[in-house]
Design a protein around this motif. Structure first.
Motif, PDB file in Angstrom:
ATOM      1  N   HIS A 155     -51.537  65.999   5.743  1.00  0.00           N
ATOM      2  CA  HIS A 155     -52.482  64.983   6.207  1.00  0.00           C
ATOM      3  C   HIS A 155     -53.304  65.525   7.369  1.00  0.00           C
ATOM      4  O   HIS A 155     -54.534  65.332   7.423  1.00  0.00           O
ATOM      5  N   SER A 156     -52.651  66.220   8.266  1.00  0.00           N
ATOM      6  CA  SER A 156     -53.384  66.830   9.388  1.00  0.00           C
ATOM      7  C   SER A 156     -54.390  67.849   8.870  1.00  0.00           C
ATOM      8  O   SER A 156     -55.515  67.945   9.381  1.00  0.00           O
ATOM      9  N   GLY A 157     -53.992  68.594   7.840  1.00  0.00           N
ATOM     10  CA  GLY A 157     -54.913  69.565   7.255  1.00  0.00           C
ATOM     11  C   GLY A 157     -56.124  68.901   6.637  1.00  0.00           C
ATOM     12  O   GLY A 157     -57.258  69.385   6.770  1.00  0.00           O
ATOM     13  N   LEU A 158     -55.925  67.780   5.976  1.00  0.00           N
ATOM     14  CA  LEU A 158     -57.049  67.060   5.376  1.00  0.00           C
ATOM     15  C   LEU A 158     -57.963  66.486   6.448  1.00  0.00           C
ATOM     16  O   LEU A 158     -59.200  66.568   6.334  1.00  0.00           O
ATOM     17  N   GLN A 167     -61.899  67.338   6.988  1.00  0.00           N
ATOM     18  CA  GLN A 167     -62.875  66.257   7.039  1.00  0.00           C
ATOM     19  C   GLN A 167     -63.758  66.366   8.279  1.00  0.00           C
ATOM     20  O   GLN A 167     -64.978  66.140   8.215  1.00  0.00           O
ATOM     21  N   ALA A 168     -63.165  66.763   9.361  1.00  0.00           N
ATOM     22  CA  ALA A 168     -63.936  66.896  10.602  1.00  0.00           C
ATOM     23  C   ALA A 168     -64.897  68.079  10.545  1.00  0.00           C
ATOM     24  O   ALA A 168     -65.957  68.066  11.196  1.00  0.00           O
ATOM     25  N   GLY A 177     -64.340  62.330  -1.435  1.00  0.00           N
ATOM     26  CA  GLY A 177     -63.611  61.081  -1.346  1.00  0.00           C
ATOM     27  C   GLY A 177     -63.178  60.691   0.046  1.00  0.00           C
ATOM     28  O   GLY A 177     -62.915  59.520   0.301  1.00  0.00           O
ATOM     29  N   ALA A 178     -63.105  61.670   0.953  1.00  0.00           N
ATOM     30  CA  ALA A 178     -62.707  61.361   2.329  1.00  0.00           C
ATOM     31  C   ALA A 178     -63.914  60.954   3.168  1.00  0.00           C
ATOM     32  O   ALA A 178     -63.865  59.983   3.924  1.00  0.00           O
ATOM     33  N   ASN A 179     -64.992  61.718   3.029  1.00  0.00           N
ATOM     34  CA  ASN A 179     -66.221  61.348   3.734  1.00  0.00           C
ATOM     35  C   ASN A 179     -67.446  61.425   2.812  1.00  0.00           C
ATOM     36  O   ASN A 179     -68.573  61.518   3.266  1.00  0.00           O
ATOM     37  N   ASP A 188     -56.552  54.632   6.367  1.00  0.00           N
ATOM     38  CA  ASP A 188     -57.763  55.218   6.924  1.00  0.00           C
ATOM     39  C   ASP A 188     -58.556  55.863   5.797  1.00  0.00           C
ATOM     40  O   ASP A 188     -58.146  55.856   4.632  1.00  0.00           O
ATOM     41  N   ALA A 189     -59.702  56.455   6.134  1.00  0.00           N
ATOM     42  CA  ALA A 189     -60.613  56.957   5.104  1.00  0.00           C
ATOM     43  C   ALA A 189     -59.995  58.030   4.229  1.00  0.00           C
ATOM     44  O   ALA A 189     -60.401  58.209   3.076  1.00  0.00           O
ATOM     45  N   THR A 190     -59.009  58.747   4.739  1.00  0.00           N
ATOM     46  CA  THR A 190     -58.402  59.832   3.964  1.00  0.00           C
ATOM     47  C   THR A 190     -57.219  59.371   3.123  1.00  0.00           C
ATOM     48  O   THR A 190     -56.544  60.188   2.496  1.00  0.00           O
ATOM     49  N   ASP A 191     -56.941  58.070   3.085  1.00  0.00           N
ATOM     50  CA  ASP A 191     -55.807  57.570   2.316  1.00  0.00           C
ATOM     51  C   ASP A 191     -56.192  57.036   0.939  1.00  0.00           C
ATOM     52  O   ASP A 191     -55.351  56.998   0.039  1.00  0.00           O
ATOM     53  N   ALA A 192     -57.425  56.640   0.757  1.00  0.00           N
ATOM     54  CA  ALA A 192     -57.796  55.931  -0.471  1.00  0.00           C
ATOM     55  C   ALA A 192     -57.761  56.837  -1.699  1.00  0.00           C
ATOM     56  O   ALA A 192     -56.967  56.615  -2.621  1.00  0.00           O
ATOM     57  N   LEU A 193     -58.621  57.848  -1.734  1.00  0.00           N
ATOM     58  CA  LEU A 193     -58.665  58.710  -2.910  1.00  0.00           C
ATOM     59  C   LEU A 193     -57.348  59.456  -3.130  1.00  0.00           C
ATOM     60  O   LEU A 193     -56.887  59.560  -4.284  1.00  0.00           O
ATOM     61  N   PRO A 194     -56.693  59.979  -2.090  1.00  0.00           N
ATOM     62  CA  PRO A 194     -55.400  60.638  -2.331  1.00  0.00           C
ATOM     63  C   PRO A 194     -54.371  59.739  -3.004  1.00  0.00           C
ATOM     64  O   PRO A 194     -53.525  60.221  -3.769  1.00  0.00           O
ATOM     65  N   MET A 195     -54.438  58.437  -2.751  1.00  0.00           N
ATOM     66  CA  MET A 195     -53.467  57.533  -3.382  1.00  0.00           C
ATOM     67  C   MET A 195     -53.773  57.288  -4.849  1.00  0.00           C
ATOM     68  O   MET A 195     -52.855  57.128  -5.667  1.00  0.00           O
ATOM     69  N   ILE A 196     -55.039  57.247  -5.221  1.00  0.00           N
ATOM     70  CA  ILE A 196     -55.378  56.882  -6.600  1.00  0.00           C
ATOM     71  C   ILE A 196     -55.671  58.091  -7.484  1.00  0.00           C
ATOM     72  O   ILE A 196     -55.851  57.942  -8.691  1.00  0.00           O
ATOM     73  N   SER A 197     -55.697  59.280  -6.901  1.00  0.00           N
ATOM     74  CA  SER A 197     -55.980  60.491  -7.675  1.00  0.00           C
ATOM     75  C   SER A 197     -54.703  60.977  -8.349  1.00  0.00           C
ATOM     76  O   SER A 197     -54.101  61.984  -7.973  1.00  0.00           O
TER      77      SER A 197
END
Length: 473
Positions: free
Chosen positions: A39-42, A46-47, A53-55, A169-178
């Motif tokens: 998660h920290s890596g993602l 993103q930054a 899917g994250a940004n 948060d923004a990085t949780d949505a696509l990872p959950m449904i992919s």
């Protein structure tokens, strides 16, 4: 008993026990640490730039920068939650939760640790979400998993039980449904049923062999050693042992319903074994797009379930002949020239119908099954403005295999009812050992009233006996 989820060692039998709701789960702490690291890596990727899917948007919107970063996750999930079609049952819903959690623990999604822990808590506490069936084509179960994730977030109610809502948060949505967790869970439960049905069908075929006074030469291991297809020798050895001590054979050569049981059962076992390996790989796989590894974030096509789809098609194609052979044996059991008994195994006044109607039931079921054998991999698609121009349709393959496995018990049960009736009428044809045990189990459940009467109770009870008979092998 509890099943430990670690992202790499979950088996289909363990998944079944979780799905049943009778077994709890624990989570490997090391796997959760890996989830945290990825998660920290993602978040770091993103930054630094665009991460799908994250940004950014998804599908054909992949090149668009996501507006309103704080609301991006819920917007993405809500827009992908179609929420239509039949509701999956509790067993399937729990299996989906377990598959998705185990995949997250494989450490490739980039989802936050709190989301993985929330899913684990909900599963452990017995909460069950409402998951609707429609909305996937073998390239991720986006709609159903959006429904699950929104339920975790408190945006939708749990169907039963409850669990604390988790913040996304923004990085949780696509990872959950992919993920194709619903397709994989459906496949896992269905292929497990196939294995049970095949074992039970072997026992039932052997009982029919006794009732029909078959010729055991067809099960001589020397015959099958001459063409050793996978599993054929094992099936032959099983049948050879089961029918040992049977009454003298009446025929030089039996009809195919008895004679080719090993040849027809073996390909189904081989296909089921291959599918089991594919499903086991899927339930322990990190397939999310993008994939987060120690080396960074990778965009890819691992969500495409071509291997799973091919395996599902193969099992359905190999399972149907086993069912049609059972129907053939049922027809043999109706014939006086084959059994030496009255037509349709009747035992009442002249003109009694006996088990005549069971052939109609079985042929109805077979006709339903034939519809499911059409290969799903032959489908074509072009969606999301033409960006996604291929799909495996493994989802449809899994559903149709599940349909077959739900029809099969009644079909096999009809043969069991007939075989037991024939052996009741001619008990001297029974042997000792496993088949005697199988007969006694069935006879205890099936009525000994052989006069014309409704058969629904017997057929239902016979179908319910299949797991017990399967356990004898």
């Amino acid at each position: 008993m509890q099943v430990r989820l670690d992202g790499h060692s979950l088996t289909i039998p363990e998944l079944e026990t979780i799905a049943s709701g009778t077994t709890g789960i624990t989570v490997d702490p090391a796997a959760l640490t890996l989830v945290d690291e990825r998660h920290s890596g993602l978040r770091g990727a993103q930054a630094r730039g665009a991460v799908y899917g994250a940004n950014t948007g998804v599908g054909a919107n992949r090149h668009e920068q996501a507006g309103d970063p704080d609301g991006h996750a819920l917007r993405l999930l809500r827009s992908h939650c179609a929420g239509v079609g039949p509701e999956e049952d509790d067993r399937t819903a729990r299996a989906v939760m377990a598959v998705r959690l185990n995949q997250l623990l494989a450490g490739g999604s980039g989802v936050s640790r709190r989301v993985a822990e929330a899913l684990a808590t909900a599963l452990h506490d017995g909460a069950v979400p409402t998951l609707h069936r429609w909305g996937a084509i073998g390239t991720s179960d986006l709609s159903a998993l959006a429904e699950l994730t929104l339920t975790l977030a408190g945006d939708r109610p749990w169907r039963s039980g409850a669990a604390p809502a988790v913040e996304l948060d923004a990085t949780d949505a696509l990872p959950m449904i992919s993920s194709s967790a619903l397709t994989v869970a459906t496949s896992a439960l269905a292929v497990s049923d196939v294995h049970r049905h095949l074992r039970a069908s072997t026992i039932i075929a052997a009982l029919s062999f006794l009732a029909l006074r078959g010729n055991p030469e067809a099960y001589d291991p020397a015959v099958h050693a001459a063409r050793a297809h996978p599993h054929q020798i094992a099936v032959t050895n099983t049948l050879h042992t089961l029918v040992s001590g049977a009454s003298p054979a009446l025929r030089l050569q039996d009809p195919f319903g008895l004679r080719v049981v090993p040849q027809v059962t073996a390909p189904a076992l081989h296909a089921a074994e291959t599918l089991t390996a594919a499903v086991t790989a899927e339930i322990n796989a990190a397939v999310e797009n993008p994939l987060v590894t120690a080396d960074g974030v990778h965009h890819h096509g691992q969500f495409h379930t071509a291997a799973l789809a091919a395996g599902l098609d193969a099992v359905r194609g190999a399972f149907l002949p086993v069912m049609s052979l059972s129907a053939a044996r049922l027809s043999l059991l109706m014939r006086p020239d084959m059994t030496g008994l009255r037509a349709f195994l009747a035992d009442g006044p002249p003109g009694s119908s006996g088990l005549m109607i069971t052939e109609y039931v079985v042929q109805d079921l077979l006709a339903e099954m034939r519809v499911t054998v059409q290969p799903t991999v032959s489908g074509t698609v072009s969606i999301s403005l033409g960006l996604e121009e291929h799909a495996s349709f493994a989802t449809q393959g899994a559903r149709t295999l599940r349909t077959m496995t739900r029809l099969a018990p009644t079909l096999l049960g009809a043969e069991l009812v007939a075989a037991v009736r024939a052996l009741r009428l001619s008990p001297e044809r029974l042997t000792t050992g496993t088949l005697r045990e199988a007969y006694d189990l069935a006879a205890a459940q099936l009525s000994d009233d052989l006069t014309d009467r409704p058969l629904d109770t017997d057929l239902t009870r016979a179908a319910a006996l299949l797991p017990t008979l399967a356990a004898l092998l």
